[in-house]
Design a protein around this motif. Structure first.
Motif, PDB file in Angstrom:
ATOM      1  N   LEU A  19      66.187 107.544  64.567  1.00 45.48           N
ATOM      2  CA  LEU A  19      66.994 107.698  66.020  1.00 45.48           C
ATOM      3  C   LEU A  19      68.517 107.750  65.920  1.00 45.48           C
ATOM      4  CD1 LEU A  19      65.972 107.568  68.889  1.00 45.48           C
ATOM      5  CD2 LEU A  19      66.202 104.862  68.840  1.00 45.48           C
ATOM      6  N   ASN A  20      69.157 107.073  65.068  1.00 47.94           N
ATOM      7  CA  ASN A  20      70.501 107.211  64.719  1.00 47.94           C
ATOM      8  C   ASN A  20      71.015 108.512  64.283  1.00 47.94           C
ATOM      9  OD1 ASN A  20      71.314 104.642  65.834  1.00 47.94           O
ATOM     10  ND2 ASN A  20      70.662 103.505  64.101  1.00 47.94           N
ATOM     11  N   GLU A  21      70.321 108.945  63.424  1.00 44.87           N
ATOM     12  CA  GLU A  21      70.652 110.107  62.585  1.00 44.87           C
ATOM     13  C   GLU A  21      70.427 111.439  63.550  1.00 44.87           C
ATOM     14  OE1 GLU A  21      68.545 110.402  58.905  1.00 44.87           O
ATOM     15  OE2 GLU A  21      69.795 108.595  58.049  1.00 44.87           O
ATOM     16  N   HIS A  22      69.308 111.472  64.205  1.00 46.29           N
ATOM     17  CA  HIS A  22      69.001 112.781  65.060  1.00 46.29           C
ATOM     18  C   HIS A  22      68.955 112.371  66.502  1.00 46.29           C
ATOM     19  CE1 HIS A  22      67.492 114.355  61.350  1.00 46.29           C
ATOM     20  NE2 HIS A  22      66.725 113.371  60.962  1.00 46.29           N
ATOM     21  N   GLY A  23      69.249 111.307  66.847  1.00 44.47           N
ATOM     22  CA  GLY A  23      69.622 111.165  68.501  1.00 44.47           C
ATOM     23  C   GLY A  23      68.112 111.131  69.251  1.00 44.47           C
ATOM     24  N   GLU A  24      66.983 110.998  68.649  1.00 47.41           N
ATOM     25  CA  GLU A  24      65.682 110.918  69.076  1.00 47.41           C
ATOM     26  C   GLU A  24      64.658 110.842  68.150  1.00 47.41           C
ATOM     27  OE1 GLU A  24      64.713 114.481  71.372  1.00 47.41           O
ATOM     28  OE2 GLU A  24      64.435 115.827  69.828  1.00 47.41           O
ATOM     29  N   VAL A  25      63.364 110.467  68.333  1.00 41.63           N
ATOM     30  CA  VAL A  25      62.316 110.475  67.435  1.00 41.63           C
ATOM     31  C   VAL A  25      61.183 110.619  68.459  1.00 41.63           C
ATOM     32  CG1 VAL A  25      61.946 107.930  67.950  1.00 41.63           C
ATOM     33  CG2 VAL A  25      61.087 108.799  66.058  1.00 41.63           C
ATOM     34  N   ARG A  26      60.069 111.432  67.737  1.00 42.94           N
ATOM     35  CA  ARG A  26      59.012 111.821  68.602  1.00 42.94           C
ATOM     36  C   ARG A  26      57.701 111.483  68.043  1.00 42.94           C
ATOM     37  NH1 ARG A  26      60.002 115.220  72.907  1.00 42.94           N
ATOM     38  NH2 ARG A  26      61.951 115.975  73.066  1.00 42.94           N
ATOM     39  N   GLY A  27      56.830 110.874  68.578  1.00 48.82           N
ATOM     40  CA  GLY A  27      55.416 110.674  67.831  1.00 48.82           C
ATOM     41  C   GLY A  27      55.323 109.577  66.763  1.00 48.82           C
ATOM     42  N   PHE A  28      56.309 108.685  66.888  1.00 47.79           N
ATOM     43  CA  PHE A  28      56.367 107.649  65.809  1.00 47.79           C
ATOM     44  C   PHE A  28      55.035 106.625  65.965  1.00 47.79           C
ATOM     45  CE2 PHE A  28      57.984 104.221  63.349  1.00 47.79           C
ATOM     46  CZ  PHE A  28      58.497 104.686  62.328  1.00 47.79           C
ATOM     47  N   GLU A  29      54.333 106.592  64.982  1.00 48.56           N
ATOM     48  CA  GLU A  29      53.097 105.761  64.971  1.00 48.56           C
ATOM     49  C   GLU A  29      53.479 104.174  64.378  1.00 48.56           C
ATOM     50  OE1 GLU A  29      49.514 107.692  64.227  1.00 48.56           O
ATOM     51  OE2 GLU A  29      49.687 108.902  65.713  1.00 48.56           O
ATOM     52  N   THR A  30      53.221 103.231  64.890  1.00 53.74           N
ATOM     53  CA  THR A  30      53.369 101.810  64.254  1.00 53.74           C
ATOM     54  C   THR A  30      52.508 100.880  64.982  1.00 53.74           C
ATOM     55  OG1 THR A  30      54.898 100.393  63.566  1.00 53.74           O
ATOM     56  CG2 THR A  30      55.291 101.204  65.790  1.00 53.74           C
ATOM     57  N   GLU A  31      52.532  99.819  64.775  1.00 53.97           N
ATOM     58  CA  GLU A  31      51.964  98.499  65.055  1.00 53.97           C
ATOM     59  C   GLU A  31      52.911  97.480  65.679  1.00 53.97           C
ATOM     60  OE1 GLU A  31      47.769  96.655  63.666  1.00 53.97           O
ATOM     61  OE2 GLU A  31      49.247  96.991  61.875  1.00 53.97           O
ATOM     62  N   LEU A  32      52.455  97.154  66.839  1.00 55.13           N
ATOM     63  CA  LEU A  32      53.458  95.954  67.789  1.00 55.13           C
ATOM     64  C   LEU A  32      52.518  94.890  67.685  1.00 55.13           C
ATOM     65  CD1 LEU A  32      55.177  98.126  70.321  1.00 55.13           C
ATOM     66  CD2 LEU A  32      55.989  97.631  67.908  1.00 55.13           C
ATOM     67  N   ARG A  33      53.343  93.827  68.046  1.00 53.73           N
ATOM     68  CA  ARG A  33      52.603  92.590  68.549  1.00 53.73           C
ATOM     69  C   ARG A  33      52.921  92.127  69.680  1.00 53.73           C
ATOM     70  NH1 ARG A  33      55.376  90.323  65.011  1.00 53.73           N
ATOM     71  NH2 ARG A  33      53.963  90.403  63.144  1.00 53.73           N
ATOM     72  N   ARG A  34      51.715  92.118  70.499  1.00 54.43           N
ATOM     73  CA  ARG A  34      51.867  91.548  71.804  1.00 54.43           C
ATOM     74  C   ARG A  34      52.151  90.070  72.110  1.00 54.43           C
ATOM     75  NH1 ARG A  34      48.231  93.442  75.897  1.00 54.43           N
ATOM     76  NH2 ARG A  34      47.523  91.132  76.155  1.00 54.43           N
ATOM     77  N   ARG A  35      52.417  89.809  73.287  1.00 56.90           N
ATOM     78  CA  ARG A  35      52.738  88.460  73.615  1.00 56.90           C
ATOM     79  C   ARG A  35      52.031  87.321  73.076  1.00 56.90           C
ATOM     80  NH1 ARG A  35      52.870  84.968  78.519  1.00 56.90           N
ATOM     81  NH2 ARG A  35      54.879  83.373  78.272  1.00 56.90           N
ATOM     82  N   ASP A  36      50.876  87.616  73.165  1.00 57.79           N
ATOM     83  CA  ASP A  36      49.726  86.546  72.753  1.00 57.79           C
ATOM     84  C   ASP A  36      49.285  86.794  71.459  1.00 57.79           C
ATOM     85  OD1 ASP A  36      48.299  89.101  72.512  1.00 57.79           O
ATOM     86  OD2 ASP A  36      46.643  88.907  74.067  1.00 57.79           O
ATOM     87  N   GLY A  37      50.046  87.556  70.491  1.00 55.91           N
ATOM     88  CA  GLY A  37      49.897  87.521  69.144  1.00 55.91           C
ATOM     89  C   GLY A  37      49.053  88.915  68.595  1.00 55.91           C
ATOM     90  N   ARG A  38      48.269  89.495  69.707  1.00 53.23           N
ATOM     91  CA  ARG A  38      47.267  90.487  69.083  1.00 53.23           C
ATOM     92  C   ARG A  38      48.130  91.818  68.699  1.00 53.23           C
ATOM     93  NH1 ARG A  38      44.280  94.515  71.950  1.00 53.23           N
ATOM     94  NH2 ARG A  38      45.070  93.914  73.986  1.00 53.23           N
ATOM     95  N   ARG A  39      47.679  92.350  67.646  1.00 56.62           N
ATOM     96  CA  ARG A  39      48.291  93.946  67.513  1.00 56.62           C
ATOM     97  C   ARG A  39      47.880  94.704  68.142  1.00 56.62           C
ATOM     98  NH1 ARG A  39      48.845  93.229  60.766  1.00 56.62           N
ATOM     99  NH2 ARG A  39      50.107  91.382  60.872  1.00 56.62           N
ATOM    100  N   ILE A  40      48.604  96.089  68.460  1.00 56.19           N
ATOM    101  CA  ILE A  40      48.425  97.282  69.140  1.00 56.19           C
ATOM    102  C   ILE A  40      48.960  98.272  68.324  1.00 56.19           C
ATOM    103  CG2 ILE A  40      47.502  96.346  70.972  1.00 56.19           C
ATOM    104  CD1 ILE A  40      50.181  97.182  72.360  1.00 56.19           C
ATOM    105  N   TRP A  41      48.349  99.365  68.201  1.00 50.78           N
ATOM    106  CA  TRP A  41      48.915 100.661  67.656  1.00 50.78           C
ATOM    107  C   TRP A  41      49.585 101.596  68.760  1.00 50.78           C
ATOM    108  CZ3 TRP A  41      49.881 102.401  63.018  1.00 50.78           C
ATOM    109  CH2 TRP A  41      49.442 102.025  62.026  1.00 50.78           C
ATOM    110  N   VAL A  42      50.526 101.867  68.673  1.00 51.52           N
ATOM    111  CA  VAL A  42      51.613 102.648  69.658  1.00 51.52           C
ATOM    112  C   VAL A  42      52.083 104.018  69.033  1.00 51.52           C
ATOM    113  CG1 VAL A  42      52.007 100.608  71.031  1.00 51.52           C
ATOM    114  CG2 VAL A  42      53.586 101.340  69.309  1.00 51.52           C
TER     115      VAL A  42
END
Length: 295
Positions: free
Chosen positions: A198-221
């Motif tokens: 993001l810093n080098e190119h100013g944008e990022v597209r289609g970056f897939e990763t796991e995030l942690r919800r408020r209840d602790g459950r993981r989701i892929w985004v």
């Protein structure tokens, strides 16, 4: 007397040349003077036409409440600055004016300036309508939309984003997510790689990763984001869209597991299996067939 006459003449010449409307009226509403520019702003050929068409002043104010407030503030403070009011012209059109006025006591005369800000108001209204339209699209989007400060604080999130991460409102997200990078990202090394792109190119597209919800459950985004910078090139905030791809990822994992299971059965079978193209080319064989054929 001559000095007074010269002074008044000089004042009148300056007034007539001024590129702003200048007027004087009684507090009761009757105009006693206006310069040429004031008459022109109101669509009149000359001062006489203005004084005949717009006396008393209240006749042409589009909002009577605004006139009452204007006069009340004058009487209370003796001065009013940048009072924005709408005036109805004699041809039925309306214009916006910014008024500056002082009250001359004890004669109760209002001396003032009027600046036509109609185009400015139209631009503001168009911008407001555009922003409301933009916000409506964002709020109804099927993808999550977010804005994050360079320090990682949640600045804005649409309802889809809020629901995706298990929060009740954008305000709650803003209060609780003070460092989204550390609080949301499951793997910090991926977060660092994302930030670097993001810093080098100013944008990022289609970056897939796991995030942690408020209840602790993981989701892929899947993330699409851009770096919004100020005039000096410094990051102001990051904004982008986020899509929940958990179901797709689960389907991909199930497919890989099924293929691995199939391959395991295929290779461990006691019978020889093969796949041959219509032209006779061997495409795939299992270990048992190799053994049978001596390969």
């Amino acid at each position: 007397e001559q000095a007074l006459h010269d002074s008044e003449q000089n004042y009148r010449e300056l007034s007539e040349c001024a590129p702003i409307g200048i007027f004087q009226r009684k507090l009761s509403g009757e105009y006693t003077y206006c310069n040429a520019y004031q008459a022109q702003q109101f669509g009149c050929v000359n001062r006489e036409e203005f004084l005949s068409r717009y006396n008393p002043a209240g006749r042409r104010w589009a909002d009577p409440e605004a006139l009452a407030e204007f006069n009340a503030r004058l009487q209370q403070d003796g001065v009013v600055r940048d009072f924005q009011a709408r005036t109805r012209l004699h041809d039925g059109k309306t214009k916006w004016f910014s008024l500056y006025a002082t009250l001359e006591r004890p004669h109760m005369l209002v001396n003032g300036f009027a600046l036509d800000i109609t185009e400015q108001k139209r631009a503001e209204e168009a911008l407001k309508a555009s922003e409301e339209n933009y916000r409506g699209i964002i709020d109804r989007a099927m993808e999550g939309f977010y804005q994050v400060s360079p320090q990682g604080r949640s600045l804005l999130a649409n309802p889809t984003m809020v629901k995706m991460l298990g929060y009740e409102s954008s305000e709650q997200m803003g209060q609780e997510l003070t460092d989204m990078g550390r609080q949301l990202w499951v793997r910090q090394e991926e977060r660092e790689r994302y930030a670097r792109i993001l810093n080098e190119h100013g944008e990022v597209r289609g970056f897939e990763t796991e995030l942690r919800r408020r209840d602790g459950r993981r989701i892929w985004v899947s993330l699409n984001a851009r770096n919004v910078r100020d005039a000096q090139g410094q990051p102001q905030y990051f904004e982008g869209f986020i899509l929940d791809i958990t179901e797709r990822k689960l389907a991909e994992d199930a497919l890989r597991a099924s293929e691995a299971n199939y391959r395991n059965i295929f290779n461990r079978s006691m019978e020889g299996f093969h796949r041959i193209a219509m032209d006779g080319q061997t495409l795939m064989v299992n270990a048992r067939l190799l053994q049978i054929m001596g390969y």
